[in-house]
Design an enzyme around this catalytic site. Structure first.
Site, short mmCIF file in Angstrom:
data_model
loop_
_atom_site.label_atom_id
_atom_site.label_comp_id
_atom_site.label_asym_id
_atom_site.label_seq_id
_atom_site.Cartn_x
_atom_site.Cartn_y
_atom_site.Cartn_z
N GLU A 1 -9.80 -1.73 5.06
CA GLU A 1 -10.49 -1.40 6.30
C GLU A 1 -11.72 -2.29 6.50
O GLU A 1 -12.23 -2.87 5.53
CB GLU A 1 -10.90 0.07 6.27
N ASN B 1 -7.68 -2.45 13.98
CA ASN B 1 -9.09 -2.78 13.71
C ASN B 1 -9.23 -4.00 12.80
O ASN B 1 -10.28 -4.25 12.24
CB ASN B 1 -9.81 -1.57 13.11
N ASP C 1 0.81 -1.21 0.00
CA ASP C 1 0.00 0.00 0.00
C ASP C 1 0.85 1.27 0.00
O ASP C 1 2.07 1.22 0.19
CB ASP C 1 -0.97 -0.01 1.21
N HIS D 1 -7.43 -4.50 10.02
CA HIS D 1 -7.13 -4.28 8.61
C HIS D 1 -5.81 -4.94 8.21
O HIS D 1 -4.91 -5.14 9.02
CB HIS D 1 -7.18 -2.80 8.22
C1 GLP Z 1 -0.71 0.50 8.56
C2 GLP Z 1 -0.32 -0.27 7.30
C3 GLP Z 1 -0.53 -1.74 7.46
C4 GLP Z 1 0.05 -2.20 8.78
C5 GLP Z 1 -0.70 -1.56 9.91
C6 GLP Z 1 -0.19 -1.97 11.30
O1 GLP Z 1 -1.99 1.03 8.51
N1 GLP Z 1 -1.01 0.18 6.14
O2 GLP Z 1 0.04 -2.42 6.35
O3 GLP Z 1 -0.01 -3.58 8.88
O4 GLP Z 1 -0.58 -0.16 9.80
O5 GLP Z 1 0.89 -1.19 11.63
P1 GLP Z 1 1.86 -1.45 12.84
O6 GLP Z 1 2.69 -2.60 12.43
O7 GLP Z 1 2.66 -0.19 12.95
O8 GLP Z 1 1.02 -1.71 14.02
#
Ligand code: GLP
Length: 246
Positions: A144, A137, A68, A139
């Site tokens: 989402e 959440n 992404d 995702h």
């Molecule tokens: C972001 C990214 C995701 C990631 C998520 C969790 O929103 N787009 O790909 O998995 O956050 O992030 P973290 O690993 O910092 O908790």
């Protein structure tokens, strides 16, 4: 059936997951890695860089696609995922920059940006191993809750909770982009293998919901229960609510 590998803490989670990625690169040097951003994979990238520097890994033939990117952030913006990948991984290893593909956040035509990314995945012959983090959440990528499972790469409006969670990387809340391009659930599910990493007490409820609850679009990661080859590497804190289930 999801394979669960327990780790005692973040460092051990990172090392175990890095081992799985390094096995992939050794077994198939020209493999296509699906890569992720966020804080969770940072330890993995650091470990892979270390093994590369010791001469144990060679990424010269490896290709990558990223999950992404924020819509509208330029490559030199330190908050862009393009910048993140270069700073935290690519510039430290011998991967050919031409073989790395982050969705193009600078392409404001969302349809084109997403179609281009999807076409790249197809041209590369699909993803051999997709690395995923897990959002608070549920995702994955930026898919989402509530988004249809059958989507390919598309443009999303980020939820309030994701904007708030990701604002920790920005100066202020208003600086967080409200839209992003993300590989869809369908693109993720097409990967041959999936490796998802989760760390910390804060994610313990969502880990239980995603991997032991019903498969529903409200918990996007729950769809991974339907994939034939998923490995979850999680630390003890993240698994603390699942102890009676595993
Ligand atoms: C972001 C990214 C995701 C990631 C998520 C969790 O929103 N787009 O790909 O998995 O956050 O992030 P973290 O690993 O910092 O908790």
């Amino acid at each position: 059936m999801i394979k669960i590998i327990k780790a005692k803490d973040y460092n051990e989670m990172s090392r175990k997951a890095a081992n799985i990625i390094s096995a992939q690169v050794i077994m198939k040097p020209d493999c296509v890695l699906g890569l992720a951003t966020g804080s969770s994979p940072l330890g993995i990238y650091a470990q892979l860089i270390d093994w590369y520097k010791k001469g144990d890994l060679d990424f010269s033939q490896t290709k990558s696609v990223n999950l992404d990117e924020y819509r509208g952030l330029s490559h030199d913006n330190p908050q862009s995922y393009y910048y993140f990948m270069n700073e935290n991984f690519f510039k430290h290893i011998n991967i050919n920059p031409a073989n790395t593909h982050v969705p193009n956040g600078m392409e404001l035509n969302a349809q084109k940006a997403c179609a281009d990314h999807e076409a790249i995945i197809q041209e590369l012959g699909g993803i051999d191993l997709q690395l995923l983090g897990l959002g608070n959440n549920g995702h994955i990528g930026f898919n989402e809750p509530g988004v249809a499972f059958e989507k390919e790469t598309h443009c999303v409006h980020l939820t309030e909770s994701t904007i708030r969670a990701n604002s920790r990387f920005f100066e202020k809340l208003e600086d967080v982009p409200t839209q992003a391009y993300t590989m869809g659930i369908k693109s993720i599910m097409m990967a041959k293998k999936i490796l998802i990493i989760v760390s910390g007490e804060g994610k313990s409820d969502i880990v239980k919901e995603a991997f032991f609850g019903p498969v529903i679009p409200q918990v996007p990661a729950s769809i991974l229960q339907m994939h034939p080859d998923v490995t979850l590497v999680a630390d003890a804190d993240a698994l603390s609510k699942c102890t009676t289930l595993i």
